[in-house]
Design a protein around this motif. Structure first.
Motif, short mmCIF file in Angstrom:
data_model
loop_
_atom_site.label_atom_id
_atom_site.label_comp_id
_atom_site.label_asym_id
_atom_site.label_seq_id
_atom_site.Cartn_x
_atom_site.Cartn_y
_atom_site.Cartn_z
N ASN A 31 3.96 66.76 33.47
CA ASN A 31 4.53 67.41 32.30
C ASN A 31 3.46 67.50 31.22
O ASN A 31 2.40 66.89 31.33
CB ASN A 31 5.76 66.65 31.77
CG ASN A 31 5.44 65.23 31.33
OD1 ASN A 31 4.66 65.02 30.39
ND2 ASN A 31 6.03 64.25 31.98
N GLN A 33 3.15 67.63 26.84
CA GLN A 33 3.88 67.52 25.58
C GLN A 33 2.97 67.98 24.45
O GLN A 33 1.75 67.91 24.56
CB GLN A 33 4.31 66.07 25.36
CG GLN A 33 5.20 65.56 26.47
CD GLN A 33 5.41 64.08 26.42
OE1 GLN A 33 5.68 63.52 25.36
NE2 GLN A 33 5.28 63.42 27.56
N TYR A 35 2.34 67.67 20.18
CA TYR A 35 2.60 66.90 18.97
C TYR A 35 1.86 67.54 17.80
O TYR A 35 0.80 68.15 17.98
CB TYR A 35 2.12 65.45 19.13
CG TYR A 35 2.90 64.66 20.14
CD1 TYR A 35 2.63 64.77 21.50
CD2 TYR A 35 3.92 63.80 19.75
CE1 TYR A 35 3.36 64.07 22.44
CE2 TYR A 35 4.65 63.08 20.67
CZ TYR A 35 4.37 63.22 22.02
OH TYR A 35 5.10 62.51 22.95
N GLN A 37 0.34 66.52 13.93
CA GLN A 37 0.03 65.44 13.02
C GLN A 37 -0.47 66.04 11.70
O GLN A 37 -1.52 66.68 11.67
CB GLN A 37 -1.01 64.49 13.61
CG GLN A 37 -1.27 63.24 12.77
CD GLN A 37 -2.16 62.23 13.51
OE1 GLN A 37 -2.90 62.57 14.42
NE2 GLN A 37 -2.11 60.97 13.11
N PRO A 43 1.64 61.38 14.56
CA PRO A 43 2.04 62.46 15.46
C PRO A 43 3.56 62.61 15.52
O PRO A 43 4.29 61.61 15.58
CB PRO A 43 1.48 62.01 16.81
CG PRO A 43 0.39 61.05 16.49
CD PRO A 43 0.84 60.35 15.24
N PHE A 45 6.56 64.54 17.67
CA PHE A 45 6.86 65.22 18.92
C PHE A 45 7.43 66.61 18.64
O PHE A 45 8.35 66.78 17.83
CB PHE A 45 7.87 64.39 19.71
CG PHE A 45 8.39 65.05 20.95
CD1 PHE A 45 9.67 65.57 21.00
CD2 PHE A 45 7.60 65.14 22.08
CE1 PHE A 45 10.17 66.16 22.14
CE2 PHE A 45 8.08 65.74 23.23
CZ PHE A 45 9.36 66.25 23.26
N PHE A 88 -1.85 68.38 18.93
CA PHE A 88 -2.31 67.68 20.13
C PHE A 88 -1.43 68.04 21.32
O PHE A 88 -0.20 68.07 21.20
CB PHE A 88 -2.22 66.16 19.96
CG PHE A 88 -3.17 65.57 18.95
CD1 PHE A 88 -2.72 65.26 17.67
CD2 PHE A 88 -4.47 65.28 19.29
CE1 PHE A 88 -3.57 64.70 16.74
CE2 PHE A 88 -5.34 64.71 18.37
CZ PHE A 88 -4.88 64.42 17.10
N GLU A 92 1.49 62.97 30.51
CA GLU A 92 1.95 61.65 30.91
C GLU A 92 1.29 61.27 32.23
O GLU A 92 1.38 62.01 33.21
CB GLU A 92 3.47 61.61 31.07
CG GLU A 92 4.01 60.22 31.32
CD GLU A 92 5.53 60.17 31.33
OE1 GLU A 92 6.16 61.24 31.33
OE2 GLU A 92 6.08 59.05 31.35
N ARG A 96 2.19 55.52 33.00
CA ARG A 96 3.21 55.70 31.96
C ARG A 96 2.61 55.93 30.58
O ARG A 96 3.32 55.82 29.58
CB ARG A 96 4.15 54.49 31.89
CG ARG A 96 4.67 54.02 33.21
CD ARG A 96 6.04 54.53 33.43
NE ARG A 96 6.63 53.97 34.64
CZ ARG A 96 7.74 54.40 35.18
NH1 ARG A 96 8.38 55.40 34.61
NH2 ARG A 96 8.21 53.84 36.27
N GLN A 97 1.31 56.22 30.53
CA GLN A 97 0.71 56.43 29.22
C GLN A 97 0.64 57.91 28.93
O GLN A 97 0.71 58.75 29.82
CB GLN A 97 -0.70 55.83 29.18
CG GLN A 97 -1.79 56.71 29.76
CD GLN A 97 -1.85 56.68 31.26
OE1 GLN A 97 -0.93 56.22 31.93
NE2 GLN A 97 -2.93 57.18 31.80
N LEU A 98 0.48 58.22 27.66
CA LEU A 98 0.18 59.58 27.24
C LEU A 98 -1.32 59.70 27.05
O LEU A 98 -1.92 58.89 26.35
CB LEU A 98 0.88 59.93 25.94
CG LEU A 98 2.38 60.21 25.99
CD1 LEU A 98 2.91 60.51 24.59
CD2 LEU A 98 2.70 61.36 26.94
N PHE A 100 -3.92 62.01 25.40
CA PHE A 100 -3.96 63.06 24.40
C PHE A 100 -5.23 63.88 24.51
O PHE A 100 -6.31 63.36 24.84
CB PHE A 100 -3.89 62.46 23.00
CG PHE A 100 -2.51 62.05 22.57
CD1 PHE A 100 -1.96 60.87 23.01
CD2 PHE A 100 -1.77 62.86 21.72
CE1 PHE A 100 -0.68 60.48 22.63
CE2 PHE A 100 -0.50 62.49 21.34
CZ PHE A 100 0.06 61.30 21.78
N GLY A 101 -5.11 65.16 24.22
CA GLY A 101 -6.28 65.99 24.03
C GLY A 101 -6.93 65.61 22.71
O GLY A 101 -6.40 64.81 21.94
N SER A 102 -8.07 66.22 22.44
CA SER A 102 -8.81 65.89 21.22
C SER A 102 -8.22 66.55 19.98
O SER A 102 -8.57 66.21 18.86
CB SER A 102 -10.27 66.30 21.37
OG SER A 102 -10.35 67.66 21.77
#
Lengths: 110, 113
Positions: A31, A33, A35, A37, A43, A45, A88, A92, A96-98, A100-102
Motif C-alpha cells: 500500500n 500512504q 501525509y 506536514q 505529519p 494522514f 510525504f 508499509e 510493520r513500519q512506515l 517515508f519518502g524524503s
C-alpha cells in the motif's frame, strides 16, 4: 531495506497553479500512504491507496497508485496558500513500519 | 476525542544523559510506533508495538528502547545521548496491527547540547 524515492524535493508555485509530487519504489508495495506536514507541525494522514491503478480524490487533491504498485502521485489542482507544507509518501514494510519518502516541500506564492 | 498526545513537547539534555519520552495513543488504538525526524528529512522508523509486544524495530542502536503499557500508552527511552540524537521524536498510533493510517502526535523536540 525498502526505499521510497520522492520527487521533486522542492516546488514553488503561484497560487492557482497545479502541483504534483511523485513517489517511486523499486519493489512492489502493499500500500502507499500520503501525509502532509505543515511547517513546525507533525505529519497528518491524508489517504491510503491499496489497489493497483487506484485513484482517489479529496476535493482538489487527486491520489493515484500505479498499475504495478511501484509508484504513486499526488496532484493538487489550483493550489491555495493553505496547501503550503511538505507532502510525504510512505509505504508499509514487512516489519510493520512506515518507510517515508524524503518529501516534497510546497511553497505557494500569493 | 483526543488525538495522540506526547510529552514533553520540548526537552534539552546534555550529552551522555538519558531521556524518556511518553505517548498516549488515540482511544481504541492498540498499535503505537515511534519515529525520529531530523530537520529537512522524512520520519525514520524506530519501533512499533502492538498489544504490548514489539513488532518491529528500525535501524537504531541499542541505546534506544521502548515499551508499551497495558493501557497502550508507550515510552521511548534513549540512553547515553549524543548530539546527533537531536531531532523531533514522533509517536503515531494506528487502528490496526500495522502502521497503516498512522495518526501522529505533535512530537517531542529533543535538543542535545
Amino acid at each position: 531495506g525498502q526505499q521510497v524515492m520522492q520527487i521533486p524535493q522542492y516546488q514553488h508555485v503561484q497560487e492557482g497553479e497545479d502541483f504534483t509530487t511523485y513517489c517511486n519504489s523499486s519493489t512492489t508495495l502493499s500500500n502507499i500512504q500520503w501525509y502532509k506536514q505543515r511547517p513546525g507541525g507533525h505529519p497528518v494522514f491524508l489517504i491510503q491507496l491499496v489497489k493497483s491503478g487506484e485513484v482517489k480524490k479529496q476535493k482538489r487533491l487527486t491520489f493515484q497508485f500505479g498499475e504495478a504498485k511501484k509508484n504513486s502521485s499526488l496532484h493538487i489542482t489550483a493550489t491555495q496558500t493553505t496547501d503550503v507544507g511538505t507532502y510525504f509518501c510512505a509505504a508499509e514494510g514487512s516489519a510493520r513500519q512506515l518507510t517515508f519518502g524524503s518529501g516534497t516541500q510546497l511553497t505557494v506564492l500569493p | 476525542d483526543a488525538g495522540v498526545t506526547q510529552s514533553p513537547t520540548h526537552l534539552i539534555k546534555t550529552r551522555g544523559q538519558h531521556v524518556t519520552l511518553r505517548c498516549s495513543p488515540i482511544s481504541g488504538h492498540k498499535s503505537v510506533s515511534w519515529y525520529q525526524q531530523v530537520l529537512g528529512q522524512g520520519p525514520q522508523f524506530i519501533f512499533q508495538y502492538y498489544e504490548k509486544e514489539e513488532r518491529g524495530r528500525g535501524n537504531f542502536p541499542d541505546r534506544f528502547s521502548a515499551r508499551q503499557f497495558p493501557n497502550y500508552s508507550s515510552e521511548l527511552n534513549v540512553n547515553a545521548l549524543l548530539l546527533g540524537d537531536s531531532a523531533l521524536y514522533l509517536c503515531a498510533s494506528s487502528p490496526g496491527q500495522g502502521a497503516a493510517e498512522a495518526f501522529f502526535g505533535q512530537g517531542t523536540r529533543l535538543t542535545v547540547v
